[in-house]
Scaffold this motif. Structure first.
Motif, PDB file in Angstrom:
ATOM      1  N   SER A  71       0.838  -1.198   0.000  1.00 38.09           N
ATOM      2  CA  SER A  71       0.000   0.000   0.000  1.00 38.09           C
ATOM      3  C   SER A  71       0.871   1.244   0.000  1.00 38.09           C
ATOM      4  CB  SER A  71      -0.939   0.035   1.212  1.00 38.09           C
ATOM      5  OG  SER A  71      -0.205   0.213   2.413  1.00 38.09           O
ATOM      6  N   ILE A  72       0.280   2.328  -0.501  1.00 41.64           N
ATOM      7  CA  ILE A  72       0.936   3.628  -0.512  1.00 41.64           C
ATOM      8  C   ILE A  72      -0.047   4.643   0.064  1.00 41.64           C
ATOM      9  CG2 ILE A  72       1.886   5.476  -1.959  1.00 41.64           C
ATOM     10  CD1 ILE A  72       2.654   3.315  -3.990  1.00 41.64           C
ATOM     11  N   ALA A  73       0.407   5.433   1.033  1.00 42.89           N
ATOM     12  CA  ALA A  73      -0.458   6.453   1.636  1.00 42.89           C
ATOM     13  C   ALA A  73       0.332   7.754   1.781  1.00 42.89           C
ATOM     14  CB  ALA A  73      -0.957   5.997   3.000  1.00 42.89           C
ATOM     15  N   ARG A  74      -0.328   8.866   1.478  1.00 44.70           N
ATOM     16  CA  ARG A  74       0.305  10.169   1.639  1.00 44.70           C
ATOM     17  C   ARG A  74       0.126  10.642   3.090  1.00 44.70           C
ATOM     18  NH1 ARG A  74       1.852  14.209  -1.916  1.00 44.70           N
ATOM     19  NH2 ARG A  74       0.970  13.099  -3.694  1.00 44.70           N
ATOM     20  N   ASN A  75       1.166  11.273   3.636  1.00 48.51           N
ATOM     21  CA  ASN A  75       1.068  11.864   4.968  1.00 48.51           C
ATOM     22  C   ASN A  75       1.822  13.201   4.989  1.00 48.51           C
ATOM     23  OD1 ASN A  75       3.834  11.236   5.246  1.00 48.51           O
ATOM     24  ND2 ASN A  75       3.375   9.270   6.259  1.00 48.51           N
ATOM     25  N   LYS A  76       1.946  13.804   6.150  1.00 50.87           N
ATOM     26  CA  LYS A  76       2.547  15.126   6.236  1.00 50.87           C
ATOM     27  C   LYS A  76       4.024  15.136   5.854  1.00 50.87           C
ATOM     28  CE  LYS A  76      -0.603  16.819   9.819  1.00 50.87           C
ATOM     29  NZ  LYS A  76      -0.712  17.331  11.211  1.00 50.87           N
TER      30      LYS A  76
END
Length: 435
Positions: A210-215
Protein backbone atom coordinates in the motif's frame (compact mmCIF):
# COMPACT_ATOMS: atom_id res chain seq x y z
CA UNK A 1 -3.77 -7.45 -4.55
CA UNK A 2 -1.75 -9.29 -7.18
CA UNK A 3 2.01 -9.31 -6.58
CA UNK A 4 4.80 -10.32 -8.96
CA UNK A 5 6.11 -13.85 -8.59
CA UNK A 6 8.84 -15.83 -10.29
CA UNK A 7 8.11 -19.14 -12.04
CA UNK A 8 11.70 -20.43 -12.47
CA UNK A 9 11.23 -20.77 -16.24
CA UNK A 10 12.98 -17.75 -17.73
CA UNK A 11 15.99 -19.03 -19.66
CA UNK A 12 17.87 -15.75 -19.45
CA UNK A 13 17.73 -15.73 -15.65
CA UNK A 14 18.16 -19.46 -15.07
CA UNK A 15 21.46 -19.63 -16.95
CA UNK A 16 23.15 -16.87 -14.94
CA UNK A 17 26.38 -18.16 -13.37
CA UNK A 18 26.34 -15.83 -10.36
CA UNK A 19 23.46 -14.00 -8.74
CA UNK A 20 24.21 -11.50 -6.00
CA UNK A 21 21.78 -11.02 -3.16
CA UNK A 22 20.25 -7.77 -1.93
CA UNK A 23 18.50 -7.77 1.46
CA UNK A 24 14.77 -7.64 1.97
CA UNK A 25 13.46 -4.58 3.83
CA UNK A 26 12.41 -5.94 7.22
CA UNK A 27 12.61 -2.84 9.45
CA UNK A 28 11.08 0.61 9.07
CA UNK A 29 13.26 3.04 7.15
CA UNK A 30 13.24 6.63 5.89
CA UNK A 31 14.74 7.70 2.54
CA UNK A 32 14.41 10.75 0.34
CA UNK A 33 13.35 8.97 -2.84
CA UNK A 34 11.85 5.50 -3.22
CA UNK A 35 11.94 3.83 -6.63
CA UNK A 36 9.55 0.87 -6.91
CA UNK A 37 10.41 -1.73 -9.54
CA UNK A 38 14.00 -2.58 -10.51
CA UNK A 39 13.49 -3.00 -14.25
CA UNK A 40 14.77 -0.70 -16.98
CA UNK A 41 12.72 2.26 -15.74
CA UNK A 42 13.58 1.77 -12.09
CA UNK A 43 17.30 1.12 -12.53
CA UNK A 44 17.72 4.14 -14.78
CA UNK A 45 15.65 6.36 -12.46
CA UNK A 46 17.58 5.35 -9.33
CA UNK A 47 20.95 5.91 -10.99
CA UNK A 48 19.99 9.21 -12.57
CA UNK A 49 18.51 10.50 -9.32
CA UNK A 50 21.73 9.59 -7.51
CA UNK A 51 23.76 11.35 -10.20
CA UNK A 52 21.57 14.45 -10.06
CA UNK A 53 21.60 14.62 -6.26
CA UNK A 54 24.62 12.83 -4.76
CA UNK A 55 23.53 13.81 -1.23
CA UNK A 56 20.03 12.38 -1.65
CA UNK A 57 19.22 8.94 -0.22
CA UNK A 58 17.61 6.70 -2.83
CA UNK A 59 16.15 3.23 -2.35
CA UNK A 60 15.39 0.88 -5.25
CA UNK A 61 13.13 -2.05 -4.38
CA UNK A 62 11.64 -4.98 -6.24
CA UNK A 63 9.04 -7.54 -5.24
CA UNK A 64 11.18 -10.38 -6.62
CA UNK A 65 14.85 -10.73 -7.57
CA UNK A 66 16.23 -8.17 -10.01
CA UNK A 67 16.13 -9.69 -13.49
CA UNK A 68 13.24 -12.05 -12.81
CA UNK A 69 10.58 -9.58 -13.95
CA UNK A 70 9.57 -8.32 -17.37
CA UNK A 71 12.83 -6.46 -18.06
CA UNK A 72 14.81 -9.71 -17.69
CA UNK A 73 12.37 -11.68 -19.85
CA UNK A 74 12.40 -9.84 -23.17
CA UNK A 75 14.14 -11.02 -26.33
CA UNK A 76 17.26 -8.96 -25.76
CA UNK A 77 16.77 -6.11 -28.24
CA UNK A 78 17.60 -2.48 -27.46
CA UNK A 79 15.90 -0.78 -30.40
CA UNK A 80 16.61 2.75 -31.53
CA UNK A 81 13.86 2.94 -34.15
CA UNK A 82 10.26 3.96 -33.39
CA UNK A 83 7.93 1.03 -32.89
CA UNK A 84 5.47 0.17 -35.64
CA UNK A 85 2.68 2.54 -34.57
CA UNK A 86 5.03 5.47 -34.00
CA UNK A 87 6.92 4.72 -37.19
CA UNK A 88 3.69 5.03 -39.17
CA UNK A 89 3.00 8.47 -37.75
CA UNK A 90 3.19 11.28 -40.28
CA UNK A 91 5.00 13.47 -37.76
CA UNK A 92 8.67 13.22 -38.79
CA UNK A 93 9.79 15.44 -35.90
CA UNK A 94 8.15 13.07 -33.42
CA UNK A 95 9.93 10.09 -34.97
CA UNK A 96 13.27 11.88 -34.85
CA UNK A 97 12.72 12.67 -31.19
CA UNK A 98 12.02 8.98 -30.47
CA UNK A 99 15.19 7.96 -32.29
CA UNK A 100 17.22 10.61 -30.45
CA UNK A 101 15.88 9.58 -27.05
CA UNK A 102 16.48 5.89 -27.76
CA UNK A 103 20.07 6.54 -28.80
CA UNK A 104 20.71 8.50 -25.59
CA UNK A 105 19.42 5.45 -23.70
CA UNK A 106 21.71 3.15 -25.68
CA UNK A 107 24.70 5.32 -24.85
CA UNK A 108 23.70 5.52 -21.18
CA UNK A 109 23.48 1.73 -20.92
CA UNK A 110 26.72 1.17 -22.81
CA UNK A 111 28.59 3.61 -20.59
CA UNK A 112 27.63 1.54 -17.53
CA UNK A 113 28.40 -1.76 -19.27
CA UNK A 114 31.88 -0.54 -20.18
CA UNK A 115 32.59 1.17 -16.84
CA UNK A 116 31.63 -1.80 -14.70
CA UNK A 117 32.52 -4.63 -17.06
CA UNK A 118 28.96 -5.99 -17.13
CA UNK A 119 29.02 -9.33 -18.97
CA UNK A 120 25.68 -9.33 -20.79
CA UNK A 121 26.52 -10.26 -24.41
CA UNK A 122 26.16 -6.61 -25.43
CA UNK A 123 26.83 -5.94 -29.10
CA UNK A 124 26.02 -3.39 -31.78
CA UNK A 125 24.50 -6.06 -33.99
CA UNK A 126 21.54 -3.93 -35.06
CA UNK A 127 18.23 -5.57 -35.87
CA UNK A 128 16.73 -7.50 -38.76
CA UNK A 129 13.10 -7.30 -39.76
CA UNK A 130 12.02 -10.23 -41.93
CA UNK A 131 9.07 -11.51 -43.92
CA UNK A 132 7.99 -15.02 -44.82
CA UNK A 133 5.25 -14.67 -47.45
CA UNK A 134 3.28 -12.04 -49.37
CA UNK A 135 1.62 -10.61 -46.24
CA UNK A 136 4.95 -10.14 -44.55
CA UNK A 137 6.60 -8.67 -47.65
CA UNK A 138 3.82 -6.11 -47.89
CA UNK A 139 4.54 -5.02 -44.32
CA UNK A 140 8.29 -5.04 -45.01
CA UNK A 141 7.93 -2.89 -48.11
CA UNK A 142 5.91 -0.42 -46.06
CA UNK A 143 8.63 -0.46 -43.39
CA UNK A 144 11.28 0.22 -46.03
CA UNK A 145 9.30 3.19 -47.39
CA UNK A 146 9.07 4.66 -43.89
CA UNK A 147 12.81 4.22 -43.34
CA UNK A 148 13.51 5.98 -46.63
CA UNK A 149 11.19 8.83 -45.72
CA UNK A 150 12.98 9.27 -42.42
CA UNK A 151 16.43 9.12 -44.07
CA UNK A 152 17.36 6.16 -41.87
CA UNK A 153 20.24 3.86 -42.77
CA UNK A 154 19.24 0.31 -43.68
CA UNK A 155 20.21 -2.58 -45.94
CA UNK A 156 17.93 -5.02 -47.76
CA UNK A 157 19.31 -8.57 -47.88
CA UNK A 158 19.15 -10.93 -50.82
CA UNK A 159 18.40 -14.65 -50.50
CA UNK A 160 22.04 -15.70 -50.20
CA UNK A 161 22.76 -13.11 -47.51
CA UNK A 162 19.74 -14.26 -45.47
CA UNK A 163 20.88 -17.88 -45.69
CA UNK A 164 24.42 -16.91 -44.67
CA UNK A 165 23.25 -14.97 -41.60
CA UNK A 166 20.16 -16.90 -40.43
CA UNK A 167 21.12 -20.43 -41.46
CA UNK A 168 17.73 -20.97 -43.12
CA UNK A 169 15.96 -20.38 -46.44
CA UNK A 170 12.65 -19.81 -44.65
CA UNK A 171 12.51 -16.04 -45.10
CA UNK A 172 11.70 -14.38 -48.41
CA UNK A 173 12.89 -10.86 -47.55
CA UNK A 174 14.71 -9.01 -44.76
CA UNK A 175 15.97 -5.55 -43.87
CA UNK A 176 18.81 -4.74 -41.47
CA UNK A 177 18.97 -1.50 -39.48
CA UNK A 178 22.32 -0.98 -37.73
CA UNK A 179 21.46 1.36 -34.87
CA UNK A 180 20.26 -0.99 -32.14
CA UNK A 181 22.01 -3.41 -29.81
CA UNK A 182 21.53 -6.97 -28.58
CA UNK A 183 22.12 -8.22 -25.04
CA UNK A 184 21.30 -10.82 -22.39
CA UNK A 185 18.56 -8.96 -20.48
CA UNK A 186 18.69 -10.74 -17.12
CA UNK A 187 22.49 -10.40 -17.01
CA UNK A 188 22.20 -6.71 -17.90
CA UNK A 189 19.63 -6.07 -15.16
CA UNK A 190 21.75 -7.85 -12.55
CA UNK A 191 24.81 -5.89 -13.63
CA UNK A 192 23.00 -2.56 -13.45
CA UNK A 193 21.71 -3.30 -9.94
CA UNK A 194 25.08 -4.61 -8.74
CA UNK A 195 26.81 -1.32 -9.61
CA UNK A 196 24.52 1.39 -8.32
CA UNK A 197 25.98 4.66 -6.95
CA UNK A 198 26.86 4.74 -3.25
CA UNK A 199 23.74 6.70 -2.30
CA UNK A 200 21.39 4.03 -3.73
CA UNK A 201 20.25 1.12 -1.58
CA UNK A 202 18.85 -1.88 -3.44
CA UNK A 203 16.37 -4.26 -1.84
CA UNK A 204 14.84 -7.43 -3.30
CA UNK A 205 11.88 -9.60 -2.30
CA UNK A 206 10.23 -6.44 -0.95
CA UNK A 207 6.69 -6.23 -2.30
CA UNK A 208 4.69 -3.04 -1.78
CA UNK A 209 1.23 -3.60 -0.36
CA UNK A 210 0.00 0.00 0.00
CA UNK A 211 0.94 3.63 -0.51
CA UNK A 212 -0.46 6.45 1.64
CA UNK A 213 0.31 10.17 1.64
CA UNK A 214 1.07 11.86 4.97
CA UNK A 215 2.55 15.13 6.24
CA UNK A 216 6.11 13.93 5.68
CA UNK A 217 5.52 12.65 2.18
CA UNK A 218 4.51 9.02 1.75
CA UNK A 219 4.30 5.91 3.85
CA UNK A 220 4.88 2.85 1.72
CA UNK A 221 3.98 -0.42 3.39
CA UNK A 222 5.63 -3.69 2.46
CA UNK A 223 4.88 -7.12 3.84
CA UNK A 224 7.33 -6.62 6.74
CA UNK A 225 8.08 -2.91 7.11
CA UNK A 226 7.22 0.70 6.34
CA UNK A 227 9.27 2.98 4.13
CA UNK A 228 8.90 6.73 4.59
CA UNK A 229 9.90 8.89 1.60
CA UNK A 230 9.44 12.34 0.11
CA UNK A 231 9.17 11.30 -3.53
CA UNK A 232 8.05 8.15 -5.35
CA UNK A 233 9.09 6.90 -8.76
CA UNK A 234 7.10 3.97 -10.12
CA UNK A 235 8.77 1.60 -12.57
CA UNK A 236 6.03 -0.95 -12.07
CA UNK A 237 4.40 -0.95 -15.53
CA UNK A 238 1.54 -3.49 -15.50
CA UNK A 239 1.50 -3.57 -11.68
CA UNK A 240 1.01 0.21 -11.46
CA UNK A 241 -2.76 -0.28 -11.23
CA UNK A 242 -2.27 -2.55 -8.20
CA UNK A 243 -0.70 0.43 -6.43
CA UNK A 244 -3.75 2.60 -7.11
CA UNK A 245 -2.69 4.43 -10.26
CA UNK A 246 -3.65 4.17 -13.95
CA UNK A 247 -6.51 1.80 -13.16
CA UNK A 248 -8.37 0.68 -16.29
CA UNK A 249 -5.75 2.18 -18.61
CA UNK A 250 -3.03 -0.50 -18.79
CA UNK A 251 -3.69 -3.62 -20.85
CA UNK A 252 -1.30 -6.41 -19.76
CA UNK A 253 -0.37 -8.62 -22.72
CA UNK A 254 1.99 -11.54 -22.33
CA UNK A 255 4.12 -12.96 -25.10
CA UNK A 256 6.07 -16.22 -24.86
CA UNK A 257 9.53 -17.43 -25.77
CA UNK A 258 11.41 -20.72 -25.89
CA UNK A 259 15.19 -21.07 -25.73
CA UNK A 260 17.22 -24.03 -26.96
CA UNK A 261 20.20 -25.65 -25.35
CA UNK A 262 23.51 -24.40 -26.82
CA UNK A 263 24.13 -25.93 -30.23
CA UNK A 264 26.97 -28.48 -30.27
CA UNK A 265 29.59 -28.60 -33.01
CA UNK A 266 27.59 -31.00 -35.18
CA UNK A 267 24.44 -28.88 -34.86
CA UNK A 268 26.36 -25.68 -35.59
CA UNK A 269 27.69 -27.21 -38.79
CA UNK A 270 24.17 -28.16 -39.88
CA UNK A 271 22.90 -24.74 -38.87
CA UNK A 272 25.47 -23.00 -41.04
CA UNK A 273 24.55 -19.44 -40.08
CA UNK A 274 26.11 -16.74 -37.92
CA UNK A 275 25.94 -16.06 -34.20
CA UNK A 276 24.58 -12.93 -32.51
CA UNK A 277 21.62 -11.63 -34.51
CA UNK A 278 17.94 -10.94 -33.96
CA UNK A 279 14.86 -10.86 -36.21
CA UNK A 280 11.62 -9.07 -35.43
CA UNK A 281 8.70 -9.98 -37.72
CA UNK A 282 7.55 -7.57 -40.43
CA UNK A 283 4.01 -8.61 -39.51
CA UNK A 284 3.58 -7.82 -35.80
CA UNK A 285 1.78 -11.14 -35.31
CA UNK A 286 4.73 -13.14 -36.64
CA UNK A 287 7.69 -14.77 -34.90
CA UNK A 288 10.69 -13.12 -33.29
CA UNK A 289 13.91 -15.12 -33.69
CA UNK A 290 17.27 -14.73 -31.91
CA UNK A 291 20.63 -16.42 -32.15
CA UNK A 292 22.74 -15.60 -29.10
CA UNK A 293 26.49 -15.30 -28.71
CA UNK A 294 26.45 -18.52 -26.68
CA UNK A 295 24.87 -20.53 -29.53
CA UNK A 296 21.25 -20.65 -28.37
CA UNK A 297 18.27 -20.07 -30.64
CA UNK A 298 15.20 -18.32 -29.24
CA UNK A 299 11.69 -18.38 -30.72
CA UNK A 300 9.07 -15.91 -29.53
CA UNK A 301 5.41 -15.83 -30.54
CA UNK A 302 1.94 -16.46 -29.04
CA UNK A 303 0.09 -13.86 -27.00
CA UNK A 304 -2.21 -13.89 -23.99
CA UNK A 305 -4.29 -11.33 -22.14
CA UNK A 306 -2.48 -11.49 -18.79
CA UNK A 307 -5.36 -10.44 -16.54
CA UNK A 308 -3.63 -12.27 -13.67
CA UNK A 309 -0.21 -10.82 -14.64
CA UNK A 310 1.40 -14.27 -14.52
CA UNK A 311 1.73 -17.48 -16.57
CA UNK A 312 -0.46 -20.49 -15.74
CA UNK A 313 1.64 -23.65 -15.88
CA UNK A 314 -1.05 -25.43 -17.87
CA UNK A 315 -0.44 -23.15 -20.87
CA UNK A 316 3.27 -23.91 -21.24
CA UNK A 317 3.15 -27.28 -23.07
CA UNK A 318 0.85 -25.95 -25.79
CA UNK A 319 2.92 -22.81 -26.25
CA UNK A 320 6.14 -24.83 -26.40
CA UNK A 321 4.54 -26.99 -29.11
CA UNK A 322 3.77 -23.85 -31.16
CA UNK A 323 7.35 -22.73 -30.75
CA UNK A 324 8.58 -26.17 -31.79
CA UNK A 325 6.52 -25.99 -34.95
CA UNK A 326 7.89 -22.53 -35.82
CA UNK A 327 11.42 -23.72 -35.08
CA UNK A 328 11.10 -26.89 -37.19
CA UNK A 329 9.79 -24.91 -40.14
CA UNK A 330 12.87 -22.73 -40.04
CA UNK A 331 15.42 -25.39 -39.08
CA UNK A 332 14.34 -28.88 -40.15
CA UNK A 333 18.01 -29.86 -40.08
CA UNK A 334 18.06 -29.20 -36.31
CA UNK A 335 15.25 -31.50 -35.19
CA UNK A 336 17.54 -32.93 -32.50
CA UNK A 337 17.95 -29.54 -30.80
CA UNK A 338 15.98 -29.43 -27.56
CA UNK A 339 14.22 -26.49 -25.95
CA UNK A 340 15.53 -25.95 -22.42
CA UNK A 341 13.18 -23.17 -21.32
CA UNK A 342 9.75 -21.74 -22.17
CA UNK A 343 8.50 -18.61 -20.42
CA UNK A 344 6.17 -15.65 -20.68
CA UNK A 345 6.87 -11.97 -20.23
CA UNK A 346 4.25 -9.24 -19.92
CA UNK A 347 4.21 -5.74 -21.35
CA UNK A 348 1.74 -2.93 -20.86
CA UNK A 349 -0.30 -1.71 -23.82
CA UNK A 350 -2.97 0.95 -24.06
CA UNK A 351 -6.15 1.11 -26.10
CA UNK A 352 -4.96 4.16 -28.06
CA UNK A 353 -1.30 3.02 -28.29
CA UNK A 354 -0.12 5.90 -26.11
CA UNK A 355 2.66 5.54 -23.54
CA UNK A 356 2.41 7.30 -20.19
CA UNK A 357 5.22 9.39 -18.75
CA UNK A 358 4.91 12.04 -16.08
CA UNK A 359 3.74 13.08 -12.64
CA UNK A 360 0.64 11.13 -11.60
CA UNK A 361 0.10 13.40 -8.60
CA UNK A 362 2.45 15.69 -6.67
CA UNK A 363 5.77 13.86 -6.09
CA UNK A 364 4.59 10.58 -7.68
CA UNK A 365 6.27 9.94 -11.03
CA UNK A 366 5.70 7.03 -13.38
CA UNK A 367 6.29 5.60 -16.81
CA UNK A 368 4.07 2.78 -18.04
CA UNK A 369 2.28 1.37 -21.10
CA UNK A 370 5.60 0.61 -22.78
CA UNK A 371 3.93 -0.77 -25.95
CA UNK A 372 6.44 -3.69 -26.01
CA UNK A 373 9.57 -1.55 -26.47
CA UNK A 374 10.84 -1.58 -22.91
CA UNK A 375 14.65 -1.55 -23.01
CA UNK A 376 15.48 1.77 -24.64
CA UNK A 377 12.16 3.41 -23.86
CA UNK A 378 12.26 2.25 -20.25
CA UNK A 379 15.82 3.46 -19.77
CA UNK A 380 15.26 6.95 -21.13
CA UNK A 381 11.94 7.17 -19.28
CA UNK A 382 13.60 6.38 -15.97
CA UNK A 383 16.33 8.93 -16.63
CA UNK A 384 13.82 11.63 -17.46
CA UNK A 385 11.54 10.81 -14.50
CA UNK A 386 14.51 11.47 -12.24
CA UNK A 387 15.21 14.75 -14.01
CA UNK A 388 11.56 15.75 -13.66
CA UNK A 389 11.56 14.86 -9.96
CA UNK A 390 14.67 17.04 -9.52
CA UNK A 391 13.09 19.97 -11.34
CA UNK A 392 15.61 19.83 -14.19
CA UNK A 393 14.14 21.25 -17.38
CA UNK A 394 16.12 19.98 -20.36
CA UNK A 395 15.55 19.46 -24.05
CA UNK A 396 15.59 15.69 -23.49
CA UNK A 397 12.82 15.98 -20.91
CA UNK A 398 10.82 18.19 -23.26
CA UNK A 399 11.23 15.59 -26.03
CA UNK A 400 10.22 12.80 -23.66
CA UNK A 401 7.03 14.62 -22.76
CA UNK A 402 6.24 15.39 -26.39
CA UNK A 403 6.47 11.72 -27.48
CA UNK A 404 4.28 10.53 -24.58
CA UNK A 405 0.53 10.77 -24.22
CA UNK A 406 -2.50 9.86 -22.19
CA UNK A 407 -3.56 6.21 -22.42
CA UNK A 408 -7.31 6.00 -22.92
CA UNK A 409 -9.65 4.24 -20.54
CA UNK A 410 -10.24 0.54 -21.20
CA UNK A 411 -13.61 -1.24 -21.16
CA UNK A 412 -14.60 -3.04 -17.94
CA UNK A 413 -12.53 -6.13 -17.18
CA UNK A 414 -15.37 -8.63 -17.82
CA UNK A 415 -15.59 -7.30 -21.37
CA UNK A 416 -11.81 -7.36 -21.76
CA UNK A 417 -11.67 -11.01 -20.73
CA UNK A 418 -13.98 -11.80 -23.61
CA UNK A 419 -12.90 -9.28 -26.21
CA UNK A 420 -9.11 -9.36 -25.92
CA UNK A 421 -8.72 -13.15 -26.41
CA UNK A 422 -11.05 -12.96 -29.41
CA UNK A 423 -8.97 -10.14 -30.91
CA UNK A 424 -5.72 -12.02 -30.24
CA UNK A 425 -7.15 -15.14 -31.87
CA UNK A 426 -8.13 -13.11 -34.93
CA UNK A 427 -4.65 -11.58 -35.16
CA UNK A 428 -3.07 -15.02 -34.83
CA UNK A 429 -5.25 -16.32 -37.67
CA UNK A 430 -4.52 -13.30 -39.89
CA UNK A 431 -0.76 -13.63 -39.30
CA UNK A 432 -0.61 -17.43 -39.51
CA UNK A 433 1.50 -17.39 -42.70
CA UNK A 434 4.20 -15.35 -40.94
CA UNK A 435 4.45 -17.41 -37.73
Amino acid sequence: MILPRYDRRCGWYEQLDFISDFPEVTTDIRVDVLVIGAGFVGCAAARRMAENRPDTSVMLIDAIKVGQGASGRNSGFVIDQPHKRDLESGDEQLKQKIVGLSRVALEYLETQIDRYGIDCQWSHAGKYQAAVGPRGRKHLDHYEALLKKGNETYRRLDKDEMREVFGTNFYSAAIHTPGGALMQPAALMRGLADHMPDNVQVAERTAVTSIARNKRGFEVRTEKARIQCRQLILGTNIFTAELGYMADRILPIMTFASMTAPLNNSQLKRYGGQLDWGITPADHGGTTLRMTQDKRLIVRNSYRYAHDYNTPQALIPGIAARHRDAFDQRYPQLNDVEFEYTWGGASGLSANFETYFGELEPDVFASCCDQSVGAARGTISGMMLADMACGKKTELLHDMQSVSGNPSRLPPKPLLRIGVPVRLAYERFASRSEV
